[in-house]
Write an enzyme that holds these catalytic residues in place. Sequence first.
Site, PDB file in Angstrom:
ATOM      1  N   PRO A  10       0.652  -1.178   0.007  1.00  0.00           N
ATOM      2  CA  PRO A  10       0.220   0.018  -0.030  1.00  0.00           C
ATOM      3  C   PRO A  10       0.756   1.170  -0.032  1.00  0.00           C
ATOM      4  CG  PRO A  10      -0.248  -1.380   2.086  1.00  0.00           C
ATOM      5  CD  PRO A  10       0.604  -2.120   1.067  1.00  0.00           C
ATOM      6  N   ASN A  11       0.281   2.307  -0.713  1.00  0.00           N
ATOM      7  CA  ASN A  11       0.843   3.711  -0.844  1.00  0.00           C
ATOM      8  C   ASN A  11       2.186   3.745  -1.821  1.00  0.00           C
ATOM      9  OD1 ASN A  11      -1.299   4.480   0.891  1.00  0.00           O
ATOM     10  ND2 ASN A  11      -0.182   3.591   2.547  1.00  0.00           N
ATOM     11  N   TYR A  23      10.916   9.328   1.106  1.00  0.00           N
ATOM     12  CA  TYR A  23      10.870   8.123   0.026  1.00  0.00           C
ATOM     13  C   TYR A  23      11.578   8.880  -1.463  1.00  0.00           C
ATOM     14  CZ  TYR A  23       7.982   5.840   3.541  1.00  0.00           C
ATOM     15  OH  TYR A  23       7.392   5.002   4.384  1.00  0.00           O
ATOM     16  N   ASN A  74       8.170  -5.636  -1.357  1.00  0.00           N
ATOM     17  CA  ASN A  74       7.978  -4.518  -0.573  1.00  0.00           C
ATOM     18  C   ASN A  74       6.503  -4.233   0.130  1.00  0.00           C
ATOM     19  OD1 ASN A  74       8.057  -2.121   1.185  1.00  0.00           O
ATOM     20  ND2 ASN A  74       9.082  -0.570  -0.408  1.00  0.00           N
ATOM     21  N   ALA A  77       3.409  -1.053   4.825  1.00  0.00           N
ATOM     22  CA  ALA A  77       2.950  -1.083   6.075  1.00  0.00           C
ATOM     23  C   ALA A  77       2.485  -2.370   6.550  1.00  0.00           C
ATOM     24  CB  ALA A  77       1.770  -0.033   6.418  1.00  0.00           C
ATOM     25  N   HIS A  80       4.566  -4.656   9.027  1.00  0.00           N
ATOM     26  CA  HIS A  80       4.858  -4.523  10.534  1.00  0.00           C
ATOM     27  C   HIS A  80       3.590  -5.264  11.384  1.00  0.00           C
ATOM     28  CE1 HIS A  80       7.647  -1.841   9.291  1.00  0.00           C
ATOM     29  NE2 HIS A  80       6.777  -0.752   8.513  1.00  0.00           N
ATOM     30  N   ASP A  87       2.493 -15.532   6.211  1.00  0.00           N
ATOM     31  CA  ASP A  87       1.995 -17.002   5.902  1.00  0.00           C
ATOM     32  C   ASP A  87       2.164 -17.278   4.577  1.00  0.00           C
ATOM     33  OD1 ASP A  87       1.936 -17.323   8.949  1.00  0.00           O
ATOM     34  OD2 ASP A  87      -0.189 -17.634   8.902  1.00  0.00           O
ATOM     35  N   HIS A 100      12.898  -2.523   1.170  1.00  0.00           N
ATOM     36  CA  HIS A 100      12.431  -1.401   1.574  1.00  0.00           C
ATOM     37  C   HIS A 100      13.208  -0.037   1.054  1.00  0.00           C
ATOM     38  CE1 HIS A 100       9.813  -3.239   4.492  1.00  0.00           C
ATOM     39  NE2 HIS A 100      10.754  -4.088   4.973  1.00  0.00           N
ATOM     40  N   LEU A 101      12.506   0.864   0.978  1.00  0.00           N
ATOM     41  CA  LEU A 101      13.272   2.057   0.333  1.00  0.00           C
ATOM     42  C   LEU A 101      13.975   2.797   1.403  1.00  0.00           C
ATOM     43  CD1 LEU A 101       9.917   3.407  -1.643  1.00  0.00           C
ATOM     44  CD2 LEU A 101      12.158   2.803  -2.868  1.00  0.00           C
ATOM     45  N   SER A 102      13.220   3.024   2.662  1.00  0.00           N
ATOM     46  CA  SER A 102      13.722   3.807   3.578  1.00  0.00           C
ATOM     47  C   SER A 102      14.470   2.660   4.472  1.00  0.00           C
ATOM     48  CB  SER A 102      12.698   4.697   4.374  1.00  0.00           C
ATOM     49  OG  SER A 102      11.625   3.553   4.926  1.00  0.00           O
ATOM     50  N   ARG A 107      13.597   4.537  11.988  1.00  0.00           N
ATOM     51  CA  ARG A 107      12.441   5.012  12.049  1.00  0.00           C
ATOM     52  C   ARG A 107      11.566   5.020  13.344  1.00  0.00           C
ATOM     53  NH1 ARG A 107       9.413   4.973   6.510  1.00  0.00           N
ATOM     54  NH2 ARG A 107       8.390   6.689   7.202  1.00  0.00           N
ATOM     55  N   ARG A 111       7.932   0.575  13.065  1.00  0.00           N
ATOM     56  CA  ARG A 111       8.540   0.032  11.924  1.00  0.00           C
ATOM     57  C   ARG A 111       9.642  -0.774  12.130  1.00  0.00           C
ATOM     58  NH1 ARG A 111       5.946   3.310   8.137  1.00  0.00           N
ATOM     59  NH2 ARG A 111       5.485   5.362   9.011  1.00  0.00           N
TER      60      ARG A 111
HETATM   61  C1  DQA Z   1       8.582   1.025   3.397  1.00  0.00           C
HETATM   62  C2  DQA Z   1       8.566   1.055   4.765  1.00  0.00           C
HETATM   63  C3  DQA Z   1       7.204   1.105   5.841  1.00  0.00           C
HETATM   64  O1  DQA Z   1       7.404   1.183   7.092  1.00  0.00           O
HETATM   65  C4  DQA Z   1       6.198   1.917   5.294  1.00  0.00           C
HETATM   66  O2  DQA Z   1       4.924   1.391   5.882  1.00  0.00           O
HETATM   67  C5  DQA Z   1       6.171   1.849   3.573  1.00  0.00           C
HETATM   68  C6  DQA Z   1       7.227   1.850   2.974  1.00  0.00           C
HETATM   69  C7  DQA Z   1       9.711   1.380   2.612  1.00  0.00           C
HETATM   70  O3  DQA Z   1       9.637   1.119   1.410  1.00  0.00           O
HETATM   71  O4  DQA Z   1      10.516   2.208   3.178  1.00  0.00           O
HETATM   72  O5  DQA Z   1       5.116   1.946   3.396  1.00  0.00           O
HETATM   73  O6  DQA Z   1       8.267  -0.384   3.090  1.00  0.00           O
END
Ligand code: DQA
Length: 145
Positions: A10-11, A23, A74, A77, A80, A87, A100-102, A107, A111
Amino acid sequence: MARVLVLNGPNLNRLGTREPDIYGHDTFDDLVRECAATGESLGLEVEVRQTNDESELIEWLHEAQDTGSAVVLNPAAFTHYSYALRDACAMVEGPLIEVHLSNPAAREEFRHTSVVSGVANGTIAGFGLDSYRLALRAVAVLLAD
Ligand code: DQA
């Protein structure tokens, strides 16, 4: 040619405008292009997908199991807290790399936990789009072993 599904939660479709201080300014289309180029250079057939829907992401992991595909994931969220996603990852037989990008470890506290890491071959975090390039390299190395 080995197939790799690069799956994004997501996102991540909002890259470019989503919290660019964290990001970066690269868009999701940039991510798709970079993964395609890296895949080509490594001789991997790469398909990049993104969803905001947990059940769709789980179905894609089932598909990876059924087709013997490797996965770069990836989970965003879902990383977490989604035991259902964990599973589904556990059923994938090909290499599965968490990306993960970050760097979530640097953080907020929530996370710092990944429920996916324990069923991944490894995790690459904190390098922006390079996290994906490195993850595809890791897949190539594991497939060659
Ligand atoms: C993420 C890190 C996650 O904590 C966050 O919820 C994301 C992006 C990353 O790519 O850094 O949506 O997965």
